[in-house]
Design an enzyme around this catalytic site. Structure first.
Site, PDB file in Angstrom:
ATOM      1  CB  ALA A   3     133.349  28.119  54.167  1.00 13.08           C
ATOM      2  CE  LYS A   4     128.630  21.243  52.282  1.00 15.62           C
ATOM      3  NZ  LYS A   4     129.082  21.107  51.651  1.00 15.62           N
ATOM      4  N   GLY A   5     127.340  25.776  54.843  1.00 20.90           N
ATOM      5  CA  GLY A   5     126.684  26.539  55.927  1.00 20.90           C
ATOM      6  C   GLY A   5     125.325  26.484  54.891  1.00 20.90           C
ATOM      7  CG  ASP A  41     125.662  20.920  50.440  1.00 19.88           C
ATOM      8  OD1 ASP A  41     126.961  21.042  49.863  1.00 19.88           O
ATOM      9  OD2 ASP A  41     125.218  19.606  50.742  1.00 19.88           O
TER      10      ASP A  41
END
Ligand code: NAD
Length: 409
Positions: free
Chosen positions: A99-101, A140
């Site tokens: 996932a990434k957000g 991140d």
């Protein structure tokens, strides 16, 4: 980003005997959540930001991936980076999907209070789709352990219980793991040593140039130095320190101890571009993406490239290096120490049990070497590059899990 991720997927799929329907499914995210985040700024006005959480695949376990605060965060970028996290977790054989957000915002424009309000509101907006067993964010670009502590607190307050396992990369005082900060650099050093053994280069006779002297580059350089390699160059944003006789890496402060200390303390400074073309055994680009390009790949004189940064080699540079027979050990394996110790952090959180730094480092080494061996064996089996072998290992694990589980309903 998304195009590159899809191209890499189809390259790997060409070497794996899997149902094309599974490959087609993996070209897309399972779900992408887009939310608006209104926050009150310190001057009393309200500004509305856009946040995303792209969940690519969860066939092997809960989604895992960072949250970035950056003005250029987009939906497609999150999908591409989420897909890339699926491969990274799979190549390490972690029971996580990708996932990434993030939020499209310039975090440097926000005060600490504004950043806290943004984080708490974002946590609230995506609360239904995250959780220790659903999706576990991490720091991140533009976010840090403090951001994760706020995020965890916001989630926990709504759940009515302390839920440290909802995010990783927290400060150790609130459930973070020992050894998390240096883990990506440690894995870079471990795979570099494994590659040197593989090619029969004694570490004591190996010269290394490292671009970047932060969490990844600095820790990798210090460990390789400690294990006997000769670090001839390290760099920061202003240039590189060069000493053909070897740098005492412990005497150079890391980026977070003293930013830009590399050039400030250097006797001989060369440019970052020159560092990439030094005649060394190992080159570790560990600062930025896209530094090895079609323009300079033919001039790289290192015998081995180990990717410390995310995406430091463009596709064309990768082809040129492959044609020249220069092995490139890819980022999804080399710097995966970060996500691996995030997994250890999650295990500690859900079991309410703290591990010592020694245990973290020992288990990290075991996991990294096991992943490296799987990639080496795949490379020998298919006669492909190290990068393609890493993607093949990852895709095979994800695709087989899809085939075994089948399509619901
Ligand atoms: P950091 O901020 O700790 O350090 C970055 C270093 O790069 C500093 O020494 C800085 O001076 C140098 N630098 C910045 N701009 C530069 C430029 N234009 N030219 C040369 N050097 C420059 O960052 P980090 O955490 O070490 O991350 C480095 C890379 O590794 C990034 O690509 C990041 O995405 C990736 N990465 C980080 C982690 C992590 O958990 N820290 C995990 C995996 C991958």
């Amino acid at each position: 980003m998304l195009e590159t991720a899809r191209r890499q997927l189809s390259r790997a799929a060409a070497h794996v005997d899997i149902d094309p329907n599974v490959v087609e499914r993996l070209e897309h995210a399972k779900q992408v959540h887009e939310v608006t985040i209104p926050i009150e700024l310190d001057d009393g006005t309200v500004e509305v930001f856009t946040g995303y959480r792209a969940q690519h695949d969860s066939v092997r376990g809960p989604h895992k991936g960072g949250l970035r605060y950056h003005p250029e965060v987009t939906r497609d970028e999150c999908v591409g980076l989420g897909m890339w996290m699926t491969w990274k977790c799979a190549v390490m054989d972690l029971p996580f999907g990708g996932a990434k957000g993030g939020v499209a915002v310039n975090p440097k424009r926000l005060s600490r209070d504004e950043k806290e309000r943004l984080t708490r509101r974002f946590a609230q907006e995506i609360r239904d789709v995250i959780g220790p067993h659903e999706d576990i964010p991490a720091p991140d670009m533009g976010t840090d352990p403090q951001t994760m502590a706020w995020f965890m607190d916001a989630y926990s307050m709504q759940e009515g219980e302390t839920a440290p396992g909802v995010v990783t990369g927290k400060p150790p005082l609130v459930g973070g793991s020992e050894g998390r900060e240096e883990a990506p650099g440690r894995s870079v050093a471990i795979v570099t040593r494994a590659m040197c053994d593989h090619y029969d280069w004694p570490l004591a006779d190996t010269t290394v140039a490292v671009q970047g002297y932060g969490s990844v580059g600095g820790n990798a350089a210090r460990l390789l130095d400690e294990w006997g390699a000769t670090i001839v160059a390290v760099s920061d944003v202003n240039g590189a320190m060069y000493d053909p006789d070897g740098i005492d890496t412990t005497s150079v402060p890391l980026h977070d101890e003293e930013p830009e200390a590399v050039t400030d303390t250097a006797e001989q400074v060369i440019s970052n571009e020159t560092l990439l073309e030094l005649d060394v055994d190992v080159l570790i680009p560990a600062a930025l993406g896209n530094v090895l390009t079609a323009e300079n790949a033919a001039d790289v004189r290192a015998d081995l490239v180990v990717e410390g940064a995310n995406g430091p080699t463009t596709s064309r540079a990768d082809e040129i290096l492959a044609e020249r027979g220069v092995p490139v050990l890819p980022d999804i394996l080399a710097n995966a120490g970060g996500v691996t110790v995030s997994y250890f952090e999650w295990l500690q959180d859900i079991n309410r049990r703290t591990w010592s730094r020694e245990r973290v480092n020992e288990e990290l080494e075991t996991e990294v070497l096991s992943a490296w061996r799987a990639v080496r064996d795949e490379r020998e089996r298919h006669d492909v590059t190290w990068r393609d072998a890493a993607y093949v290992v990852a895709l095979q694990r994800v695709a087989e899990a899809h085939e075994i589980r089948g399509l619901w309903p």
